[in-house]
Every structure is written in structure tokens, then in C-alpha cells.
Scaffold this active site. Structure first.
Site, PDB file in Angstrom:
ATOM      1  N   PHE A  21       0.863  -1.186   0.000  1.00 48.42           N
ATOM      2  CA  PHE A  21       0.000   0.000   0.000  1.00 48.42           C
ATOM      3  C   PHE A  21       0.895   1.229   0.000  1.00 48.42           C
ATOM      4  O   PHE A  21       1.659   1.460   0.922  1.00 48.42           O
ATOM      5  CB  PHE A  21      -0.937   0.052   1.213  1.00 48.42           C
ATOM      6  CG  PHE A  21      -1.855   1.246   1.132  1.00 48.42           C
ATOM      7  CD1 PHE A  21      -3.032   1.185   0.411  1.00 48.42           C
ATOM      8  CD2 PHE A  21      -1.513   2.450   1.728  1.00 48.42           C
ATOM      9  CE1 PHE A  21      -3.857   2.308   0.285  1.00 48.42           C
ATOM     10  CE2 PHE A  21      -2.333   3.577   1.606  1.00 48.42           C
ATOM     11  CZ  PHE A  21      -3.504   3.488   0.890  1.00 48.42           C
TER      12      PHE A  21
ATOM     13  N   ASP B  30       9.244   2.922   2.139  1.00 48.30           N
ATOM     14  CA  ASP B  30       8.076   3.757   2.429  1.00 48.30           C
ATOM     15  C   ASP B  30       7.719   3.608   3.904  1.00 48.30           C
ATOM     16  O   ASP B  30       7.133   2.601   4.308  1.00 48.30           O
ATOM     17  CB  ASP B  30       6.903   3.332   1.529  1.00 48.30           C
ATOM     18  CG  ASP B  30       5.631   4.141   1.805  1.00 48.30           C
ATOM     19  OD1 ASP B  30       5.602   4.903   2.803  1.00 48.30           O
ATOM     20  OD2 ASP B  30       4.663   3.999   1.032  1.00 48.30           O
TER      21      ASP B  30
ATOM     22  N   LYS C 180       2.243  11.084   7.270  1.00 50.63           N
ATOM     23  CA  LYS C 180       1.389  10.876   8.442  1.00 50.63           C
ATOM     24  C   LYS C 180       1.883  11.591   9.709  1.00 50.63           C
ATOM     25  O   LYS C 180       1.611  12.769   9.869  1.00 50.63           O
ATOM     26  CB  LYS C 180       1.157   9.383   8.637  1.00 50.63           C
ATOM     27  CG  LYS C 180       0.343   8.809   7.459  1.00 50.63           C
ATOM     28  CD  LYS C 180      -0.272   7.459   7.711  1.00 50.63           C
ATOM     29  CE  LYS C 180      -1.263   7.107   6.609  1.00 50.63           C
ATOM     30  NZ  LYS C 180      -0.874   6.006   5.739  1.00 50.63           N
TER      31      LYS C 180
HETATM   32  C1  LIG Z   1      -1.033   6.084   4.242  1.00 45.27           C
HETATM   33  C2  LIG Z   1       0.096   5.580   3.433  1.00 45.27           C
HETATM   34  C3  LIG Z   1       0.447   6.187   2.217  1.00 45.27           C
HETATM   35  C4  LIG Z   1      -0.378   7.286   1.589  1.00 45.27           C
HETATM   36  O1  LIG Z   1      -0.463   8.424   2.383  1.00 45.27           O
HETATM   37  P1  LIG Z   1      -1.616   9.498   2.090  1.00 45.27           P
HETATM   38  O2  LIG Z   1      -1.266  10.636   3.010  1.00 45.27           O
HETATM   39  O3  LIG Z   1      -2.918   8.851   2.447  1.00 45.27           O
HETATM   40  O4  LIG Z   1      -1.533   9.851   0.660  1.00 45.27           O
HETATM   41  C5  LIG Z   1       1.560   5.727   1.557  1.00 45.27           C
HETATM   42  N1  LIG Z   1       2.286   4.709   2.034  1.00 45.27           N
HETATM   43  C6  LIG Z   1       1.976   4.096   3.196  1.00 45.27           C
HETATM   44  C7  LIG Z   1       2.825   2.978   3.683  1.00 45.27           C
HETATM   45  C8  LIG Z   1       0.862   4.494   3.930  1.00 45.27           C
HETATM   46  O5  LIG Z   1       0.530   3.866   5.052  1.00 45.27           O
END
Ligand SMILES: *Cc1c(COP(=O)(O)O)cnc(C)c1O
Length: 430
Positions: free
Chosen positions: A146, A231, A260
Site C-alpha cells: 500500500f 516507504d 502521516k
Molecule cells: C497512508 C500511506 C500512504 C499514503 O499516504 P496518504 O497521506 O494517504 O496519501 C503511503 N504509504 C503508506 C505505507 C501508507 O501507510
């Protein structure tokens, strides 16, 4: 109207349903205010937040120092665009580099934008530094990943719900099985320029990599000249009990994606980090964002990094995370097989339930009725990821509520099973 739901909640739930797009299926709790690890709904009922907006609220809701930093900056300037310099961006980037060990940082707003930044950087790096013909660069991604919701990103998702009907998708991504080096090797081509991967797959169900996987992946990237891009939008900034989750694996990536928690629960702030040899493929005009690195966001994010240190939230995550997992494992032992696994790192736990005995969604809703906010992912995993400021007493209170919900569901299953057995016996006798 839901008879169990009081009028005020219904009013707001109905408005969202009537005027909003239907792209979410929220737990039916209408949050009116929140402070630190507690949330109150519009009827005044109190909840423990065991979700923290997928790590966006790792510092707790409305942390006083972050609110103060926001208000201080609001007395000066909020947004100028990157057409000009400011007094908060430089110090924020310096701090980001200091805590991460990278030489340069590129600020964006949402996680998905920082991932897009990583993709562009990797492709340009592949072309300029590795001589891969432009347009033929390829990036390795894990199945079950994700990385956000843009059309490019969902194009390399393996989750049908994220993709269906949204094609055509961008070319240039090759999938491997998370944790499987043979699969990584098989997916690598002469045009591969990078591996993009989460350190722990959150949306997939808080899946940890097998021991040694990241070290082997690091070695493979070195051998093939691939950038290892991790990520940590959800895993980073203390969630796993280390400042960065890659520290658990004993590797250093070539680039890092944060988001986040970087916004301190107040604003969307994300960043892409790398050393100069990688980052400097960007030159003026090649990438940007109107709001990325705005003065307000930079002021809050700088303070968010400082608060993590001053309040030792990373250590707290490690300590209380171990306590949380232990307490949930005790519930698993009592659950008669309803809970199949408890896994995670730091204050990030996935509880895997047997779909024959319970649905994760139903448990999440029952738990909300007992004053604990959590969230399911897929049909079988309940995710707990409270603010890193949570106390041991609140963890215990939340787990006690979860235990009640699990035991209640277990008893309901036993009654149902007993009833169907009795019916079968009656039918057999007849
Ligand atoms: C939430 C998330 C994203 C995307 O972040 P948004 O602020 O919702 O665009 C990307 N990578 C990971 C691992 C995430 O948990």
C-alpha cells in the site's frame, strides 16, 4: 435511520452519506472533539483512540506544543509557495536530515505525493546515472503493498478494490512477493532502477518481513545498482519502537518516504529523503508542489520531530508496544481459536481473527460500542495503533474491552454451533 444510533449521530452520518462520495465505509462513530488519546462523540461518549488516524496522530490529538507551534506561525505567515524562501522550511529540512541521516529532503503534503516523488526520482536516477533509456525504467514493488491512491500508485497495487475500473495504468512496475528473495531476483530486469517497499506491510495486515529479508534485499540492490526506497509513511517516526522501522532490519535504504505523523496530527506533511547523489537528479522545474513545504507545515513538522525526542515517544512505543502485544496474546490464548495471531512491532499490532468465528469489522464495531476505536483491514485483521503518548493504564483498559468483545463473540459462536448441532441431531432422528 438506525434505531440504535442517537439522533445527533444520525444527523451527521446521514449528511455525509447524502452529500459525500461513497468511497469510505466509516465505523459509525461521530467524533466531535479529541484530546491526546481520547475522543468524544457528538453524544458526549468517550473513546480510547487505538487507531490514531493510521499514525497521523502519533503525537496524540492536539498536542499542546504542536498547537502552540501552529498558532505562533499563524501570527506570521502560513503559505507563500516555493516561489520564495521562508524562515521555517530550512530549519525543518535540516532537522529531518539530522534525524534520518540523509543529506537532502524534499517536502510534499500527502504520503501519496511523496511516493510519487520517489517514483520520479528513481526513474530519473535510472536514466541519468544508470543509462537506462528514458521511458524504459522499471521499479520493483511488493505484492500486497500500500503506497497511496493516485492512479499511478493503485496501478501497481495487487488489491482489486483499489484498482478495478481505474485503468489504464502506468507501465514500469514489476511485482515480487514480500519477503521472498527468489521472487525479487526473478522480477529484476536490466531496466530495473529501484525497489519500492514498506518495512512492514500495514494495509496488508501488519505483516512483518522474515528475518534477514531486508539485508538480502540490500545486498541485491547493491549488486544490481538498484535504489532501495523504503516507504515509512505509516511505520516511521516511532510507530514500530524505533525512529525508523528499517533500523530493526539492520539496513540503510537509499531513500526514505515519510508522512502521516510528520504533520503532528494537525496538517498533511510528507517528505522524500535521500543523499545528494540521488536527490540531485531533481533540478529547478523538474518537480514541485504549491503547498509542499509551506511555512505553517514546516513549523509544525519541525516541532513534531522535536516532541518525539523530548518526550521519548520512540522508547515509549517500544515499551508499551511490547506490553500491548503481550496483553493481546493473553486474549488470544483465551479466545478458543477466534484470535489466530497477534503480530506487530512497537505500538502497531495486527490481530488476526478466524473468519469462521468472527468478522473483523463486527468486532471493531462492538469494540467501538465499548469505547475503543480500532479499524479492520481486510476481513480478518483488526489493527491497533494508538498515539505513542498512550499510557499503560489506557492500553490495559482498551485490551480489557477487546477481551470482553472476543469472549462474547466466542460464546455467541458456541451457542450457534450448539443450536445447529442440536438441529442436525433432530433432523437425523426424524
Ligand atoms: C497512508 C500511506 C500512504 C499514503 O499516504 P496518504 O497521506 O494517504 O496519501 C503511503 N504509504 C503508506 C505505507 C501508507 O501507510
Amino acid at each position: 435511520m438506525d434505531a440504535n444510533r442517537p439522533a445527533a449521530s444520525t444527523f451527521f452520518v446521514d449528511k455525509e452519506a447524502r452529500f459525500g462520495a461513497r468511497n469510505y465505509h466509516p465505523v459509525p462513530v461521530v467524533v466531535e472533539r479529541a484530546l491526546d488519546c481520547r475522543v468524544w462523540d457528538v453524544e458526549g461518549r468517550e473513546y480510547i483512540d487505538m487507531m490514531s488516524a493510521y499514525s497521523a496522530v502519533s503525537h496524540g490529538h492536539l498536542h499542546p506544543r504542536l498547537v502552540a507551534a501552529l498558532q505562533r506561525q499563524l501570527g506570521k505567515v502560513a503559505v507563500t509557495s516555493r516561489a520564495y524562501h521562508g524562515t521555517t522550511l530550512g530549519p525543518f529540512l535540516e532537522k529531518l536530515c539530522a534525524v534520518s541521516g540523509f543529506e537532502r529532503a524534499l517536502p510534499m503534503n500527502t504520503g501519496a505525493e511523496a511516493v510519487e516523488t520517489a517514483i520520479k526520482c528513481a526513474r530519473r536516477f535510472g536514466h541519468l546515472r544508470r543509462g537506462i533509456p528514458d521511458g524504459q525504467q522499471r521499479i520493483l514493488v511488493a505484492r500486497g503493498n500500500f503506497h497511496g491512491r493516485t492512479s499511478t500508485i493503485v496501478g501497481f497495487s495487487s488489491e482489486p478494490a483499489y484498482r478495478a475500473g481505474f485503468g489504464p495504468f502506468a507501465d514500469g512496475f514489476d511485482a515480487f512477493d514480500f519477503g521472498d528473495m527468489d521472487s525479487v531476483r526473478a522480477a529484476t530486469t536490466a531496466h530495473s532502477c529501484a525497489v519500492l517497499v514498506e518495512p512492514i506491510q500495514g494495509e496488508a495486515g501488519v505483516l512483518l518481513p522474515p528475518p534477514g529479508f531486508f539485508q538480502a534485499l540490500r545486498a541485491w540492490c547493491d549488486e544490481k545498482g538498484l535504489l532501495l526506497i523504503i516507504d515509512e509513511v505509516q511505520a516511521g517516526l516511532g510507530r514500530t519502537g524505533r525512529l525508523f522501522a528499517f533500523e530493526h532490519e539492520g539496513v540503510r535504504p537509499d531513500a526514505l518516504i515519510l508522512g502521516k505523523a510528520l504533520g503532528g496530527g494537525l496538517l498533511p506533511v510528507s517528505a522524500f529523503l535521500a543523499d545528494a547523489r540521488v536527490m540531485d537528479v531533481f533540478d529547478p522545474g523538474s518537480h514541485g508542489s504549491t503547498f509542499g513545504g509551506n511555512a505553517l507545515a514546516a513549523a509544525v513538522a519541525l516541532e513534531a520531530l522535536q516532541v518525539l525526542e523530548d518526550e521519548q515517544l520512540v522508547e515509549r512505543s517500544a515499551r508499551l508496544g511490547e506490553h500491548l502485544r503481550g496483553a493481546l496474546q493473553a486474549v488470544m490464548d483465551e479466545s478458543g481459536g477466534l484470535v489466530r495471531a497477534v503480530r506487530g512491532r512497537g505500538l502497531w499490532v495486527g490481530v488476526d481473527v478466524d473468519p469462521a468465528l468472527a468478522s473483523a469489522r463486527a468486532l471493531v464495531e462492538a469494540l467501538a460500542q465499548r469505547g475503543v476505536l480500532s479499524k479492520e483491514t481486510h476481513e480478518t485483521v483488526i489493527r491497533f495503533a494508538p498515539p505513542l503518548t498512550i499510557t499503560r493504564a489506557l492500553v490495559d483498559q482498551a485490551v480489557a474491552a477487546f477481551r470482553e468483545v472476543v469472549l462474547e463473540q466466542r460464546a455467541a459462536c458456541a451457542i450457534k454451533k450448539g443450536a445447529s448441532q442440536a438441529m442436525a441431531e433432530v433432523a437425523a432422528a426424524a
